[in-house]
Scaffold this motif. Sequence first.
Motif: not given
Length: 204
Positions: A44-56, A104-115
């Motif tokens: 997508t056109t996001l400028s950066e991606v940050i992943v916040i983790g906890g368990r494992d 973190g558990d919503q894997p069926l998002i798509d590029v088109e709608h995000i942009d």
Amino acid sequence: MKKTHISGVVLAAGASTRMQKNKILLPLNGCTVIETIVKTMLKTTLSEVIVIGGRDYDALSELMASYPVKCIENKAYLVGQSTSMIKGLSEMATGAEGCFFFMGDQPLIDVEHIDQMIHSFEQSGSPKTIVTPVGHEGRGAPVLFGAAWFNALREVKGDQGGRSVIFKAKSHVISHFIERSSFFWDIDDEMMYQRVLNEMDQKK
């Protein structure tokens, strides 16, 4: 025209209490659930991606090392989703004009709608704009918040996200309609995981 800096933050620190296994690390689409989400975000056109983790977190960090993202541990993740949201806000690049929060558990998002949602935010020209996806069953995630709401988001407590902020900001909310219900599916249990796997198989 200057590119708007929108940070994408994935809230991937949940305890997965309804599944014995950590759902973000479940196999999907030749990789894992969290990787599927991150791969979409990176297109997508996001400028950066940050992943916040906890368990494992160690396992997550090892996976994310293969991608151009920032992976951050939230040691207070058991307190609730708000702690991951606040952690993500603290890790954004200086001057970020918006923050797009992903689950973190919503894997069926798509590029088109995000942009398209990012474009709606840019077209509004206001730091008070919030863009939310809306389907046939109501409002869902991911949600894009303009910088004017960052301080309010930092005040959220416990196991909740930005819903209270959205409610207070009703006049500034842009609703982006998404016909496809699977966009909103989140993997809360084994049944939904199998449903997501079947949906992925049908797309191949």
